[in-house]
Design a protein around this motif. Structure first.
Motif, PDB file in Angstrom:
ATOM      1  N   VAL A 413       0.841  -1.196   0.000  1.00  0.00           N
ATOM      2  CA  VAL A 413       0.000   0.000   0.000  1.00  0.00           C
ATOM      3  C   VAL A 413       0.884   1.257   0.000  1.00  0.00           C
ATOM      4  CG1 VAL A 413      -1.614   1.348   1.410  1.00  0.00           C
ATOM      5  CG2 VAL A 413      -1.990  -1.105   1.094  1.00  0.00           C
ATOM      6  N   VAL A 414       1.912   1.232   0.842  1.00  0.00           N
ATOM      7  CA  VAL A 414       2.810   2.388   0.924  1.00  0.00           C
ATOM      8  C   VAL A 414       3.486   2.622  -0.427  1.00  0.00           C
ATOM      9  CG1 VAL A 414       4.956   3.222   1.967  1.00  0.00           C
ATOM     10  CG2 VAL A 414       3.196   2.201   3.412  1.00  0.00           C
ATOM     11  N   ALA A 415       3.906   1.540  -1.091  1.00  0.00           N
ATOM     12  CA  ALA A 415       4.555   1.681  -2.400  1.00  0.00           C
ATOM     13  C   ALA A 415       3.582   2.295  -3.405  1.00  0.00           C
ATOM     14  CB  ALA A 415       5.051   0.320  -2.880  1.00  0.00           C
ATOM     15  N   ALA A 416       2.323   1.835  -3.383  1.00  0.00           N
ATOM     16  CA  ALA A 416       1.337   2.370  -4.334  1.00  0.00           C
ATOM     17  C   ALA A 416       1.036   3.835  -4.038  1.00  0.00           C
ATOM     18  CB  ALA A 416       0.052   1.541  -4.285  1.00  0.00           C
ATOM     19  N   ALA A 475      -9.302   1.229 -11.265  1.00  0.00           N
ATOM     20  CA  ALA A 475      -8.375   0.561 -12.185  1.00  0.00           C
ATOM     21  C   ALA A 475      -6.983   1.191 -12.061  1.00  0.00           C
ATOM     22  CB  ALA A 475      -8.890   0.669 -13.613  1.00  0.00           C
ATOM     23  N   ARG A 476      -6.947   2.522 -11.891  1.00  0.00           N
ATOM     24  CA  ARG A 476      -5.664   3.223 -11.739  1.00  0.00           C
ATOM     25  C   ARG A 476      -4.934   2.713 -10.479  1.00  0.00           C
ATOM     26  NH1 ARG A 476      -1.958   5.275 -14.611  1.00  0.00           N
ATOM     27  NH2 ARG A 476      -0.910   3.775 -13.305  1.00  0.00           N
ATOM     28  N   THR A 477      -5.693   2.543  -9.401  1.00  0.00           N
ATOM     29  CA  THR A 477      -5.071   2.059  -8.162  1.00  0.00           C
ATOM     30  C   THR A 477      -4.562   0.625  -8.337  1.00  0.00           C
ATOM     31  OG1 THR A 477      -6.534   3.466  -6.861  1.00  0.00           O
ATOM     32  CG2 THR A 477      -5.474   1.656  -5.701  1.00  0.00           C
ATOM     33  N   ILE A 478      -5.350  -0.201  -9.033  1.00  0.00           N
ATOM     34  CA  ILE A 478      -4.919  -1.591  -9.251  1.00  0.00           C
ATOM     35  C   ILE A 478      -3.628  -1.596 -10.076  1.00  0.00           C
ATOM     36  CG2 ILE A 478      -5.554  -3.769 -10.371  1.00  0.00           C
ATOM     37  CD1 ILE A 478      -8.505  -3.055  -9.609  1.00  0.00           C
ATOM     38  N   ALA A 479      -3.574  -0.718 -11.079  1.00  0.00           N
ATOM     39  CA  ALA A 479      -2.353  -0.622 -11.886  1.00  0.00           C
ATOM     40  C   ALA A 479      -1.185  -0.124 -11.024  1.00  0.00           C
ATOM     41  CB  ALA A 479      -2.583   0.317 -13.065  1.00  0.00           C
ATOM     42  N   ASP A 480      -1.447   0.819 -10.130  1.00  0.00           N
ATOM     43  CA  ASP A 480      -0.379   1.335  -9.253  1.00  0.00           C
ATOM     44  C   ASP A 480       0.142   0.249  -8.319  1.00  0.00           C
ATOM     45  OD1 ASP A 480      -0.472   3.819 -10.393  1.00  0.00           O
ATOM     46  OD2 ASP A 480      -1.782   4.694  -8.869  1.00  0.00           O
ATOM     47  N   LEU A 481      -0.774  -0.603  -7.836  1.00  0.00           N
ATOM     48  CA  LEU A 481      -0.339  -1.703  -6.960  1.00  0.00           C
ATOM     49  C   LEU A 481       0.541  -2.669  -7.734  1.00  0.00           C
ATOM     50  CD1 LEU A 481      -3.578  -2.438  -4.910  1.00  0.00           C
ATOM     51  CD2 LEU A 481      -1.320  -1.975  -3.929  1.00  0.00           C
ATOM     52  N   ALA A 482       0.276  -2.766  -9.061  1.00  0.00           N
ATOM     53  CA  ALA A 482       1.056  -3.680  -9.885  1.00  0.00           C
ATOM     54  C   ALA A 482       2.264  -2.973 -10.505  1.00  0.00           C
ATOM     55  CB  ALA A 482       0.161  -4.250 -10.984  1.00  0.00           C
ATOM     56  N   SER A 483       2.541  -1.736 -10.096  1.00  0.00           N
ATOM     57  CA  SER A 483       3.612  -0.904 -10.663  1.00  0.00           C
ATOM     58  C   SER A 483       3.519  -0.782 -12.176  1.00  0.00           C
ATOM     59  CB  SER A 483       5.003  -1.441 -10.310  1.00  0.00           C
ATOM     60  OG  SER A 483       5.075  -1.766  -8.975  1.00  0.00           O
ATOM     61  N   CYS A 484       2.314  -0.680 -12.717  1.00  0.00           N
ATOM     62  CA  CYS A 484       2.139  -0.498 -14.160  1.00  0.00           C
ATOM     63  C   CYS A 484       1.859   0.967 -14.438  1.00  0.00           C
ATOM     64  CB  CYS A 484       0.943  -1.295 -14.674  1.00  0.00           C
ATOM     65  SG  CYS A 484       1.304  -3.006 -14.922  1.00  0.00           S
ATOM     66  N   GLU A 485       2.595   1.534 -15.391  1.00  0.00           N
ATOM     67  CA  GLU A 485       2.387   2.942 -15.682  1.00  0.00           C
ATOM     68  C   GLU A 485       1.056   3.152 -16.377  1.00  0.00           C
ATOM     69  OE1 GLU A 485       5.366   5.903 -17.747  1.00  0.00           O
ATOM     70  OE2 GLU A 485       6.242   4.569 -16.239  1.00  0.00           O
ATOM     71  N   ARG A 486       0.700   2.201 -17.249  1.00  0.00           N
ATOM     72  CA  ARG A 486      -0.502   2.307 -18.055  1.00  0.00           C
ATOM     73  C   ARG A 486      -1.616   1.486 -17.418  1.00  0.00           C
ATOM     74  NH1 ARG A 486      -1.643   4.091 -23.543  1.00  0.00           N
ATOM     75  NH2 ARG A 486      -3.647   4.894 -22.867  1.00  0.00           N
ATOM     76  N   VAL A 487      -2.855   1.985 -17.466  1.00  0.00           N
ATOM     77  CA  VAL A 487      -3.988   1.185 -17.007  1.00  0.00           C
ATOM     78  C   VAL A 487      -4.364   0.227 -18.138  1.00  0.00           C
ATOM     79  CG1 VAL A 487      -6.382   1.238 -16.226  1.00  0.00           C
ATOM     80  CG2 VAL A 487      -4.810   3.056 -15.548  1.00  0.00           C
ATOM     81  N   GLU A 488      -4.294  -1.075 -17.854  1.00  0.00           N
ATOM     82  CA  GLU A 488      -4.535  -2.061 -18.915  1.00  0.00           C
ATOM     83  C   GLU A 488      -5.860  -2.764 -18.728  1.00  0.00           C
ATOM     84  OE1 GLU A 488      -1.034  -4.461 -18.743  1.00  0.00           O
ATOM     85  OE2 GLU A 488       0.260  -2.723 -19.187  1.00  0.00           O
ATOM     86  N   ARG A 489      -6.164  -3.630 -19.701  1.00  0.00           N
ATOM     87  CA  ARG A 489      -7.461  -4.303 -19.701  1.00  0.00           C
ATOM     88  C   ARG A 489      -7.702  -5.083 -18.418  1.00  0.00           C
ATOM     89  NH1 ARG A 489     -10.188  -8.880 -21.265  1.00  0.00           N
ATOM     90  NH2 ARG A 489     -12.088  -8.490 -22.462  1.00  0.00           N
ATOM     91  N   GLU A 490      -6.680  -5.791 -17.955  1.00  0.00           N
ATOM     92  CA  GLU A 490      -6.879  -6.622 -16.753  1.00  0.00           C
ATOM     93  C   GLU A 490      -7.194  -5.767 -15.522  1.00  0.00           C
ATOM     94  OE1 GLU A 490      -3.284  -8.348 -15.047  1.00  0.00           O
ATOM     95  OE2 GLU A 490      -2.138  -7.425 -16.671  1.00  0.00           O
ATOM     96  N   HIS A 491      -6.632  -4.566 -15.471  1.00  0.00           N
ATOM     97  CA  HIS A 491      -6.922  -3.680 -14.338  1.00  0.00           C
ATOM     98  C   HIS A 491      -8.377  -3.208 -14.393  1.00  0.00           C
ATOM     99  CE1 HIS A 491      -2.433  -2.789 -15.130  1.00  0.00           C
ATOM    100  NE2 HIS A 491      -2.540  -3.781 -14.255  1.00  0.00           N
TER     101      HIS A 491
END
Ligand SMILES: Nc1ncnc2c1ncn2[C@@H]1O[C@H](COP(=O)(O)OP(=O)(O)O)[C@@H](O)[C@H]1O
Ligand SMILES: [Mg+2]
Length: 502
Positions: A413-416, A475-491
Motif C-alpha cells: 500500500v505504501v509503495a502504491a 483501475a488506476r489504483t490496481i495498476a499502481d499496486l502492480a507498478s504499471c504505468e498504463r492502465v490495462e485491460r486486466e486492471h
C-alpha cells in the motif's frame, strides 16, 4: 483603570484573536460582560470571582466591565476565565501589567483557583505564531499540543498563582519542537487472523492504496466487521501535515487524549447506528466537527449501514464528494475537512441469509428492496468497491493457512501511495480516489483494449457518469499496486468486478 490581555478562540478549525479588556471603576459592585458572550462565557464571572478569592487575592468590590473584542463575533466556552481573572488582578494593581503584550493567555478556572484543560489549543498556537505572539500561557494538559508549533514559548500554569508568577518572569527563548514518529493505528488484530476471503482482502488493499470507499455485503458471521476493523492496520503512516490537520480537528472537538501532542496515527471512527445528523457531520451554534471530520485522513466505519437513519446517511453525500463539510451559520460558515475512507458493512437482506447454501431466507422481495433502499442509489454511487463476503465454513476456517500479515500488505500500500504522490506532486490530489473531472481522464485513461471493455460494460450495466469515473480510478489504483504505468485491460476488468457485485 483598564487592562488588556490577549487571548483567542476557534471558529471551525481556524483560530482568531480575542482581546480581553477589563475595566474596574468606582460604583456599586457589579460584574458585566459585553462582546457577545454566550451563557458558557457569562458563567465565568462566578468562577473568576471565587478563584480570585480562594487563591488569596482580593476581588474588588467595584464596578467591573469585561469586553471581548471583536464584539460582533459570538464567543463560547470557558477558556477566557484565566485572562479575565488576570485582567481583574492587573487592573486592581495586584499584578504589574508589563508582560501582557507578547503573551496569549488561555485557561478554564476551577473555584479553588486551579486551571483546567481547554479545547482548540493547536489551531490557536498556529494562529499565535502568525500574529507574532511569542509566548502562550496555558493549562498543563494542553502544553504538549501547543509545543507542536515551532517558535513559541509555552508556559504552563496549574493555578492562578502559577499564572501570576509566569507573567512576572521574563520571556525565555523558544525551543524547537520535536517531531514525533508516526505510527500505525492500533487495531483489533492482524489481517493474518482472517482465513480465506481473498476477494475481500484484495478489496481492502485496493481501498487502502487509493483511498477508495468500500462496502462489504455478507451474512452474519462472515467476518465483515473483522475485516473492516483491520483496514487501519494496512494504511500508510500519517505525514506530518496530515497529523497537524487531524490534531487540529480533534483538539477543537475535545477528543485529544489529555496531555497528548500530535496525533500520530490515522483515526478510525466507528459510530453507532443511532448517531444523529449533527454528531455525524458536525454542527451546533458554534460549529463543532462531527464523526466524518474526526475520521479525516483515516477511516469511517459504518457497521450495519442500513440500520442508520436514511437521512443521516444522505447528509454524508456532499462531504463524500468534496472532502470537507461546510456548516453555514448566519454570520459566517465553518469549514471542516472530512476526507476519509468510508467502509461500510451490511447483510444481503433483513434476515441476513439470502444466497446462503444451508440457510433458508424468508425475506420477501419487498423486504429486501426496502432494506437495500435504505442505502440510496446516489450514496452507493459514491462507493468505489462493493464486495460480497460469503461465510467461510467453520471447517475451512480451522484448516486454512493464516492469511498474509497486515505489515506485508501495508508495504505494498505504501509503495502504491508513493507512486501516486510522485504522479500528483505535493499540491495535487493525495490519492487516486481524490481525482475529479478532467484529471480522471488524464491520469486513468486505459489502453485501447481496456477502454473497449469499459465502454461495453458501461452500456450493459448502465454505469452512471460518476460510476464510470469510479471504475477508472479503481483501475488506476490496481495498476499502481502492480507498478504499471498504463492502465490495462486486466486492471479495468478487476475494477469492474467491484462495481457490479450486488
Ligand atoms: N474468514 C474468517 N477467518 C477467521 N475468523 C473468522 C472468519 N469469518 C468469521 N470469523 C470469526 O467469526 C467472528 C464473527 O465475525 P464478524 O466479523 O463479527 O462477522 P460479521 O460482521 O460479518 O457478522 C469473528 O470474530 C471471527 O472470530
Ligand atoms: Mg458485524
Amino acid at each position: 483603570m483598564l487592562s488588556r490581555l490577549r487571548s483567542a478562540a476557534v471558529f471551525g478549525v481556524e483560530a482568531y484573536p480575542v482581546q480581553i479588556e477589563v475595566d474596574v471603576s468606582f460604583g456599586l459592585p457589579s460584574f458585566t460582560m459585553v462582546g457577545l458572550p454566550d451563557t458558557t462565557v457569562r458563567e465565568s464571572r462566578d468562577r473568576v470571582r471565587l478563584a480570585i478569592r480562594n487563591s488569596g487575592y482580593e476581588f474588588p468590590p467595584h464596578r467591573i466591565t469585561v469586553n471581548l473584542a471583536p464584539a460582533d463575533v459570538r464567543k463560547a466556552g470557558s477558556s477566557f476565565d484565566l485572562p479575565i481573572a488576570l485582567g481583574v488582578l492587573a487592573t486592581t494593581g495586584q499584578l504589574a501589567p508589563t508582560t501582557f503584550n507578547d503573551t496569549l493567555v488561555l485557561g478554564e478556572l476551577s473555584l479553588d483557583g486551579g486551571i483546567n484543560a481547554i479545547r482548540g489549543v493547536l489551531p490557536i498556537a498556529v494562529a499565535a505564531r502568525r500574529l507574532g505572539v511569542s509566548r502562550l500561557l496555558l493549562p498543563p494538559q494542553n502544553a504538549a499540543e501547543a509545543s507542536v508549533v515551532d517558535g513559541l514559548v509555552v508556559c504552563v500554569a496549574r493555578s492562578l498563582g502559577d499564572a501570576m508568577e509566569a507573567l512576572r518572569s521574563p520571556t525565555t527563548s523558544a525551543r524547537r519542537s520535536s517531531r514525533p514518529e508516526m505510527m500505525t493505528t492500533p487495531c483489533d488484530g492482524d489481517l493474518a487472523d482472517v482465513r480465506g476471503q481473498l476477494l475481500a482482502r484484495r478489496a481492502l488493499e485496493i481501498a487502502a492504496a487509493g483511498g477508495h470507499n468500500l462496502l462489504l455485503i455478507g451474512p452474519p458471521g462472515a467476518g465483515k466487521t473483522m475485516l473492516a476493523r483491520r483496514l487501519p492496520g494496512i494504511l500508510p503512516p500519517l505525514t506530518f501535515d496530515e497529523a497537524l490537520e487531524c490534531t487540529a480537528i480533534h483538539s477543537v472537538a475535545g477528543t485529544l487524549p489529555s496531555g497528548s501532542g500530535l496525533l500520530t496515527w490515522r483515526p478510525f471512527r466507528a459510530p453507532h447506528h443511532t448517531i444523529s445528523n449533527v454528531a455525524l457531520v458536525g454542527g451546533g451554534a458554534i460549529p463543532r466537527p462531527g464523526e466524518i471530520s474526526l475520521a479525516h485522513n483515516g477511516v469511517l466505519f459504518l457497521d450495519e449501514m442500513p440500520e442508520f437513519d436514511r437521512r443521516v446517511l444522505e447528509v454524508m453525500r456532499q462531504p463524500l464528494e468534496e472532502g470537507r463539510v461546510t456548516i453555514a451559520r448566519a454570520a459566517r460558515a465553518a469549514v471542516f475537512p472530512a476526507r476519509f475512507v468510508l467502509t461500510a458493512a451490511m447483510n444481503p437482506c433483513p434476515c441476513g441469509f439470502r444466497g446462503e447454501e444451508h440457510r433458508v431466507c424468508r425475506c420477501t422481495p419487498g423486504d429486501i428492496a426496502r432494506y437495500n433502499g435504505r442505502v440510496s442509489g446516489p450514496l452507493r454511487d459514491r462507493i468505489d468497491l462493493i464486495v460480497e463476503v460469503p461465510a467461510v465454513p467453520i471447517s475451512a476456517i480451522a484448516d486454512a493457512e493464516p492469511g498474509e500479515a497486515s505489515a506485508v500488505v501495508r508495504a505494498r500500500v505504501v509503495a502504491a501511495r508513493d507512486v501516486q504522490h510522485a504522479r500528483y506532486g505535493s499540491d495535487g490530489p493525495r490519492m487516486n480516489a481524490d481525482l475529479r473531472g478532467i484529471a480522471v481522464k488524464t491520469n486513468c485513461e486505459p489502453d485501447r483494449r481496456g477502454r473497449a471493455l469499459l465502454l461495453s460494460a458501461a452500456k450493459q450495466f448502465r454505469l452512471s457518469a460518476r460510476g464510470y469515473d469510479r471504475v477508472l480510478k479503481v483501475a488506476r489504483t490496481i495498476a499502481d499496486l502492480a507498478s504499471c504505468e498504463r492502465v490495462e485491460r486486466e486492471h479495468v476488468a478487476e475494477a469492474l468486478q467491484y462495481r457490479l457485485a450486488e
